[in-house]
Every structure is written in structure tokens, then in C-alpha cells.
Design an enzyme around this catalytic site. Structure first.
Site, PDB file in Angstrom:
ATOM      1  N   LYS A  33       0.836  -1.194   0.000  1.00 55.56           N
ATOM      2  CA  LYS A  33       0.000   0.000   0.000  1.00 55.56           C
ATOM      3  C   LYS A  33       0.872   1.245   0.000  1.00 55.56           C
ATOM      4  CE  LYS A  33      -1.568   2.492   3.322  1.00 55.56           C
ATOM      5  NZ  LYS A  33      -2.184   3.090   4.521  1.00 55.56           N
ATOM      6  N   ASP A  60      -3.745   4.205  -1.782  1.00 56.80           N
ATOM      7  CA  ASP A  60      -4.749   4.587  -0.789  1.00 56.80           C
ATOM      8  C   ASP A  60      -4.742   6.102  -0.585  1.00 56.80           C
ATOM      9  OD1 ASP A  60      -6.646   4.464   1.214  1.00 56.80           O
ATOM     10  OD2 ASP A  60      -5.196   3.973   2.789  1.00 56.80           O
ATOM     11  N   LYS A  62      -7.815   7.821  -0.862  1.00 57.94           N
ATOM     12  CA  LYS A  62      -9.162   8.140  -0.374  1.00 57.94           C
ATOM     13  C   LYS A  62      -9.755   9.350  -1.112  1.00 57.94           C
ATOM     14  CE  LYS A  62      -8.238   6.230   4.235  1.00 57.94           C
ATOM     15  NZ  LYS A  62      -6.802   5.923   4.047  1.00 57.94           N
ATOM     16  N   ASP A  65     -13.913  14.200  -4.074  1.00 55.00           N
ATOM     17  CA  ASP A  65     -13.948  15.472  -4.792  1.00 55.00           C
ATOM     18  C   ASP A  65     -15.155  15.436  -5.718  1.00 55.00           C
ATOM     19  OD1 ASP A  65     -13.124  17.945  -6.073  1.00 55.00           O
ATOM     20  OD2 ASP A  65     -11.077  17.477  -5.419  1.00 55.00           O
ATOM     21  N   THR A 119     -11.018   3.740  10.535  1.00 55.84           N
ATOM     22  CA  THR A 119     -10.873   2.920  11.746  1.00 55.84           C
ATOM     23  C   THR A 119     -10.404   3.737  12.941  1.00 55.84           C
ATOM     24  OG1 THR A 119      -8.665   2.256  11.014  1.00 55.84           O
ATOM     25  CG2 THR A 119     -10.479   0.752  10.527  1.00 55.84           C
ATOM     26  N   ARG A 209       2.496  -0.914  10.736  1.00 50.75           N
ATOM     27  CA  ARG A 209       3.483  -0.880  11.814  1.00 50.75           C
ATOM     28  C   ARG A 209       3.878  -2.246  12.384  1.00 50.75           C
ATOM     29  NH1 ARG A 209       0.590   4.163  14.727  1.00 50.75           N
ATOM     30  NH2 ARG A 209      -1.101   3.265  13.501  1.00 50.75           N
TER      31      ARG A 209
END
Length: 230
Positions: A33, A60, A62, A65, A119, A209
């Protein structure tokens, strides 16, 4: 055969840091990603090292618009070899339909998934935003909007995945916020283990992470895959 795909999130500040991490990460990782931080730092050129390695790319950004701007962005991303990308479901039906149509018109159509609820948001955040639905209700409602607009699936917490899987049996469900049971949750408020997410119907698990910051990234990625395939 894996029940779901593992996507490693390259949440690093620049191409140099990305290259260093790619040297550490195992070859068996097929998906990566690229998010806002890295893409804003380097632009589309940052995708080239991944394509040269034969990796699949989840961009990614998002997108949210006006419809035509999003459609143009989808086509541009597809021209750079992106396999999967995100839009915000809350952008509305016209925007989602334009994104889906733009993807379908590409020579190599990327899959489009819509973000239902970040999330990092909780029920308290919904109150602040004036949203009167529960997190799960919001996910299903926006999922209905996305799928009926031609979008391939949703980005969702594992805790909403089962409701979406029940409602949309064939949809892609991309699940961030994945941690091993003893892992640090960081700034995520709705986390889940890999096996739980897969059991709830996730098709792609986005993990950053816990792998990227691990002392042994190969061991961390292997542990995640083993848990996913329980």
C-alpha cells in the site's frame, strides 16, 4: 491457498526509506500500500520500484472530490499500473458512479474500494460529526451506496466486516487496523487480529506498523500470514 491477501502498508516518508524497507521485507509479500504521505512526497515515480519487483499496488489516497475530478484521478492512477485504490463513500452516488465508470474504461482497470468509516473514528466521533447511526449501521448504509454505484467493495474495520459480507457476498472487503492479540494498537480505535478479520469476511488485510516496525519483518509477516490462515 490463502483465505485473504496480505497488503503491507509502506507508511514511510520518502522513496529512500521505502527502498530500505523493501530490502528488509520478504519476497513472498505480493501487495503493498502506498498512502498519502509517501505519494505526496514522491509522486507517481514512487510506484516504479514496486512495479519493477512485480508487486501489486494499493494506492490509498481516499479520493473525495467532484465526480469528474475523481474520474480523471482514477484514470491517471490506472495509467501508472495501480491495481487497487480508494475513494470515500461519503462523496456520494454521482462521484462513486464516475469512479466506477472511469475504472471500467481503463485498459487495465483497477479495482475501486470505498471507505465507509475510518478505523480511527469511534461512536463519540460520530456524535461530533452529527451522524446518528452506529458505526456498523453507517458502514452498511454506505456499503449499499457504493455497491449500487458500481464500486467493487469497501474499506472497513473487521468489526463491521461480517455485516458487510452478509449484505454483499461478492464484495472486496479491505480491512486495516490489524494487530496481533498482544500488539500495540497505536492510534487505531477498532483493531482486530488477522484471523478474526478473515473469519469476518475480509478479502485483504492492510498491515503497517506491526510488520514495518518489527525487529524481524520477515518473522512478523510470516506470523501474520499464519494467523490469517488458521
Amino acid at each position: 491457498m490463502n483465505k485473504a491477501d496480505l497488503i503491507v502498508a509502506l507508511d514511510v516518508p520518502n522513496a529512500e526509506a521505502m527502498e530500505a524497507k523493501l530490502q528488509e521485507l520478504p519476497d513472498f509479500i505480493e501487495w503493498y500500500k502506498v498512502g498519502l504521505e509517501l505519494f505526496c512526497a514522491e509522486g507517481p515515480a514512487v510506484l516504479e520500484p514496486l512495479k519493477k519487483r512485480g508487486k501489486k499496488i494499493f494506492l490509498d489516497l481516499k479520493l473525495h472530490d467532484i465526480p469528474q475530478t475523481v474520474a480523471n484521478a482514477v484514470k491517471t492512477a490506472a495509467s501508472h499500473g495501480v491495481n487497487l485504490m480508494t475513494v470515500h463513500a461519503i462523496g456520494g452516488r454521482a462521484m462513486l458512479e464516475h469512479a466506477a465508470k472511469a475504472a471500467a474504461e481503463c485498459e487495465h482497470p483497477p479495482k475501486i474500494v470505498a471507505v465507509t468509516t475510518l478505523t480511527s473514528l469511534s461512536a463519540d466521533d460520530f456524535t461530533d460529526l452529527g451522524i446518528n447511526r452506529t458505526v456498523s449501521e453507517q458502514a452498511v448504509k454506505l456499503g449499499e451506496l457504493a455497491i449500487s454505484s458500481g464500486i467493487d467493495g469497501m474499506v472497513t474495520s473487521a468489526h463491521e466486516a461480517q455485516a458487510l459480507r452478509d449484505a454483499f457476498p461478492d464484495a472486496l472487503l479491505v480491512t486495516p487496523g490489524i494487530r496481533m492479540p498482544d500488539g500495540d494498537v497505536g492510534d487505531q480505535k477498532r483493531v482486530a487480529s488477522p484471523s478474526f478479520a478473515v473469519d469476518q469476511g475480509a478479502t485483504h488485510l492492510v498491515i503497517g506498523r506491526p510488520i514495518m516496525h518489527a525487529e524481524d519483518p520477515v518473522a512478523a509477516a510470516t506470523a501474520m500470514l499464519e494467523d490469517m490462515n488458521k
